[in-house]
Design an enzyme around this catalytic site. Structure first.
Site, short mmCIF file in Angstrom:
data_model
loop_
_atom_site.label_atom_id
_atom_site.label_comp_id
_atom_site.label_asym_id
_atom_site.label_seq_id
_atom_site.Cartn_x
_atom_site.Cartn_y
_atom_site.Cartn_z
N TYR A 226 5.53 0.37 3.34
CA TYR A 226 5.33 0.29 4.79
C TYR A 226 4.36 -0.84 5.09
O TYR A 226 3.34 -0.98 4.41
CB TYR A 226 4.75 1.62 5.32
CG TYR A 226 4.35 1.52 6.78
CD1 TYR A 226 5.24 1.89 7.78
CD2 TYR A 226 3.10 1.03 7.15
CE1 TYR A 226 4.90 1.76 9.12
CE2 TYR A 226 2.75 0.90 8.48
CZ TYR A 226 3.65 1.27 9.46
OH TYR A 226 3.31 1.14 10.78
N GLU B 162 6.38 -3.81 12.99
CA GLU B 162 6.41 -2.89 11.86
C GLU B 162 7.64 -3.11 10.97
O GLU B 162 8.74 -3.32 11.48
CB GLU B 162 6.43 -1.46 12.43
CG GLU B 162 6.36 -0.37 11.41
CD GLU B 162 6.48 1.01 12.07
OE1 GLU B 162 5.43 1.59 12.40
OE2 GLU B 162 7.61 1.48 12.27
#
Ligand code: GDP
Ligand code: MN
Length: 378
Positions: free
Chosen positions: A101, A188
């Site tokens: 992530y 993101e």
């Protein structure tokens, strides 16, 4: 402004982030044509402005055209938590060895953007933050962005292999730069995937641009997809209203953000739940009131509406005129409670009185009244 994955990936590409090729299809035939060119195995991905598509069945890896035809047919038209899938992104499937992530958001408390990375990628980062916070590294960014040495430290936190770290560090730097240069409120990559041949790929893209900065990015404004947004929010923006949809049953029309917040607090305090935040602003434009009423009356959850107007620059009689015009046009049966005080209050009361309506002047009383009306209507 929330962007679709395919739009976010386009921006990623433009700053040199590693994104697999991909094209958008709105029919199974188009999907087959694209995958035929880009190759199998392929991934079909629902393009909706909401996360968790994988869990909802909106992301499928397929090996053959017949599987793609079937899955594309299933995903197109699918409802993912209130969002209808109209388009799918077709992209060659990467072989995933690890999923990381990486995301940049604003840390309001620190008053600076923060890069967050986690080796536990692929899944919901909120869940990682809750269950295993030690698996998230936060790097605060100052005006210079992400310096190389800090990018390398973050890359080391993700992967112990030097070769992978060397590929990850520039990805983090570019992500941080994109966040800043495009005035994002979120940028993101989840998953940021590592493949067995030691390559790093951004397999998902979530980009949110700060609406207040869009004037600085005229080229980005065209990326907005009104069809995928809440219709009320689209109409509000067009009419210059500040509107946020909430979960409750009491519609609110208020002038001024401070009064709107105080109104929501007071509704909550007396046991009610606001259906929205809606600020018609400091103007005296009856059209805004009409627009506000049309948004609220279309919302099936709204059981009663509260007008809370403090007449300063906004004149009470203009709001009353707007309300009456709206009622003439819309003719709703929703109970309406009006509280107004201040500039031209008298004229407003006369206008409303002529139509058999009364306005309260006490805010507390008005809030209690609207909660009672909403309860009766439930
Ligand atoms: P989200 O669920 O809305 O965040 O959608 P994602 O784009 O993150 O996709 C969900 C999951 O699908 C990912 O975490 C991966 O496990 C899987 N996935 C997405 N792209 C690929 C791919 O190219 N290859 C493989 N094998 N899996 C993928
Ligand atoms: Mn994802």
């Amino acid at each position: 402004m929330n962007l679709h994955e395919y739009q976010g990936k386009e921006l990623f590409r433009s700053v040199g982030l590693p994104v697999p090729p991909g094209e958008v299809a709105s029919s199974a035939e188009e999907a087959l044509e694209i995958a035929g060119r880009l190759g199998y195995p392929a991934v079909a991905k629902a393009q909706v402005l909401i996360g968790g598509r994988g869990k909802a069945g909106g992301v499928k890896v397929v090996k053959r055209p017949e599987d793609l035809a079937r899955e594309a047919g299933k995903i197109l038209g699918m409802d993912i938590r209130g969002h209808t899938v109209r388009r799918i992104l077709i992209t060659p499937a990467a072989e995933i060895e690890r999923e990381y992530y990486a995301g940049v958001v604003l840390d309001r408390k620190a008053e600076t953007p923060v890069l967050m990375v986690s080796p536990a990628g692929g899944i919901d980062i909120e869940e990682v933050a809750r269950a295993t916070p030690e698996k998230i590294l936060r790097v605060h960014l100052d005006g210079r962005g992400l310096p190389a040495y800090r990018a390398r430290a973050a890359a080391r936190f993700l992967d112990s292999r030097f070769e992978i770290q060397r590929a990850l560090a520039p990805v983090l730097i570019r992500l941080a730069r994109l966040y800043r240069e495009l005035d994002c409120s979120l940028a993101e990559i989840n998953p940021l995937a590592v493949t067995p041949d030691k390559k790093v790929w951004a397999l998902d893209a979530k980009v949110v641009i700060d609406d207040n900065a869009l004037d600085r990015h005229p080229d980005l404004a065209g990326l907005r997809d009104p069809g995928a947004e809440d219709p009320g929010e689209v109409e509000a923006r067009e009419k210059g209203l500040s509107y946020v949809r909430l979960d409750g049953t009491i519609g609110c029309v208020v002038n001024g953000a401070g009064l709107a917040m105080a109104t929501m607090d007071l509704i909550q305090h007396h046991g009610g739940k606001p259906a929205n935040f809606l600020d018609i602003g400091g103007s005296s434009n009856p059209d805004k009131v009409t627009a506000a009423m049309s948004i609220l009356t279309r919302d099936a959850r709204v059981r009663a509406v509260l007008f809370n107007i403090f007449g300063g620059i906004t004149r009470c009689d203009d709001v009353a005129r707007g309300l009456l015009a709206a009622l003439d046009r819309i003719g709703t049966k929703i109970p309406i409670v009006i509280r107004l005080t201040g500039t031209n209050e008298r004229e407003a009361r006369d206008l409303l009185g002529a139509r058999g309506m009364t306005a309260l002047s006490d805010m507390d009383e008005a809030v209690r009244a609207v909660i009672a009306r909403a309860a009766e209507a439930a």
